[in-house]
Motif scaffolding. Structure first.
Motif, PDB file in Angstrom:
ATOM      1  N   LYS A  32       5.029  11.337  -2.166  1.00  0.00           N
ATOM      2  CA  LYS A  32       5.576  10.293  -1.307  1.00  0.00           C
ATOM      3  C   LYS A  32       4.472   9.372  -0.791  1.00  0.00           C
ATOM      4  CE  LYS A  32       8.512   9.535   2.733  1.00  0.00           C
ATOM      5  NZ  LYS A  32       7.840   8.330   3.105  1.00  0.00           N
ATOM      6  N   ALA A  33       3.325   9.930  -0.432  1.00  0.00           N
ATOM      7  CA  ALA A  33       2.218   9.120   0.076  1.00  0.00           C
ATOM      8  C   ALA A  33       1.757   8.098  -0.965  1.00  0.00           C
ATOM      9  CB  ALA A  33       1.049  10.013   0.485  1.00  0.00           C
ATOM     10  N   VAL A  34       1.722   8.483  -2.224  1.00  0.00           N
ATOM     11  CA  VAL A  34       1.319   7.565  -3.293  1.00  0.00           C
ATOM     12  C   VAL A  34       2.383   6.486  -3.474  1.00  0.00           C
ATOM     13  CG1 VAL A  34       0.809   7.370  -5.756  1.00  0.00           C
ATOM     14  CG2 VAL A  34      -0.090   9.295  -4.453  1.00  0.00           C
ATOM     15  N   LYS A  35       3.658   6.890  -3.488  1.00  0.00           N
ATOM     16  CA  LYS A  35       4.750   5.912  -3.610  1.00  0.00           C
ATOM     17  C   LYS A  35       4.697   4.909  -2.480  1.00  0.00           C
ATOM     18  CE  LYS A  35       8.064   9.078  -5.679  1.00  0.00           C
ATOM     19  NZ  LYS A  35       9.361   9.724  -5.465  1.00  0.00           N
ATOM     20  N   ASP A  36       4.458   5.395  -1.260  1.00  0.00           N
ATOM     21  CA  ASP A  36       4.405   4.500  -0.094  1.00  0.00           C
ATOM     22  C   ASP A  36       3.258   3.498  -0.225  1.00  0.00           C
ATOM     23  OD1 ASP A  36       6.591   5.817   0.921  1.00  0.00           O
ATOM     24  OD2 ASP A  36       5.447   6.976   2.412  1.00  0.00           O
ATOM     25  N   LYS A  37       2.089   3.946  -0.694  1.00  0.00           N
ATOM     26  CA  LYS A  37       0.951   3.019  -0.875  1.00  0.00           C
ATOM     27  C   LYS A  37       1.249   1.970  -1.942  1.00  0.00           C
ATOM     28  CE  LYS A  37      -3.177   5.088   0.856  1.00  0.00           C
ATOM     29  NZ  LYS A  37      -4.595   5.192   0.624  1.00  0.00           N
ATOM     30  N   LEU A  38       1.916   2.395  -3.007  1.00  0.00           N
ATOM     31  CA  LEU A  38       2.236   1.463  -4.094  1.00  0.00           C
ATOM     32  C   LEU A  38       3.231   0.404  -3.636  1.00  0.00           C
ATOM     33  CD1 LEU A  38       2.634   3.877  -7.132  1.00  0.00           C
ATOM     34  CD2 LEU A  38       0.850   2.170  -6.811  1.00  0.00           C
ATOM     35  N   ASN A  39       4.134   0.791  -2.780  1.00  0.00           N
ATOM     36  CA  ASN A  39       5.217  -0.106  -2.381  1.00  0.00           C
ATOM     37  C   ASN A  39       5.079  -0.666  -0.977  1.00  0.00           C
ATOM     38  OD1 ASN A  39       6.845   0.186  -4.807  1.00  0.00           O
ATOM     39  ND2 ASN A  39       7.051   2.300  -4.166  1.00  0.00           N
ATOM     40  N   GLY A  40       3.949  -0.452  -0.352  1.00  0.00           N
ATOM     41  CA  GLY A  40       3.820  -0.884   1.039  1.00  0.00           C
ATOM     42  C   GLY A  40       2.805  -1.880   1.241  1.00  0.00           C
ATOM     43  N   GLY A  57      -0.691  15.343  -1.725  1.00  0.00           N
ATOM     44  CA  GLY A  57      -0.956  13.943  -1.440  1.00  0.00           C
ATOM     45  C   GLY A  57      -1.081  13.065  -2.670  1.00  0.00           C
TER      46      GLY A  57
END
Length: 91
Positions: free
Chosen positions: A83-91, A46
């Motif tokens: 992926k979860a970190v990338k999604d939080k950064l870009n979402g 995560g």
């Protein structure tokens, strides 16, 4: 955020003393460094992966003089976020 800030957040959210939280933070980072020195990949679910990458020797230039110089081979610690970190950064 630095180590002390991180320890303060852990202490506040997990009902432990700041000193104990600081020891935990320092311990986590020490374990990551030890694993990296051993050449291991560190995978934190995560969060992401830390990997040791070899950078080969190469020729470079001194920016001040323009003179050619040899840059020694070295190892670098890279990080790839989950992926979860990338999604939080870009979402």
């Amino acid at each position: 955020m630095n180590n002390s800030d991180l320890a303060d957040r852990i202490a506040a959210s997990h009902d432990v003393s700041k000193a104990d939280a600081r020891k935990l933070v320092d311990g986590v980072f020490a374990a990551i460094v030890e694993a990296a020195v051993a050449g291991d990949e560190i995978s934190v679910n995560g969060f992401g992966k830390f990997k040791v990458k070899d950078s080969p020797a190469r020729e470079g230039r001194n920016p001040a003089t323009g003179e050619a110089m040899q840059i020694a081979a070295s190892k670098k610690l890279g990080f790839a976020p989950a992926k979860a970190v990338k999604d939080k950064l870009n979402g």
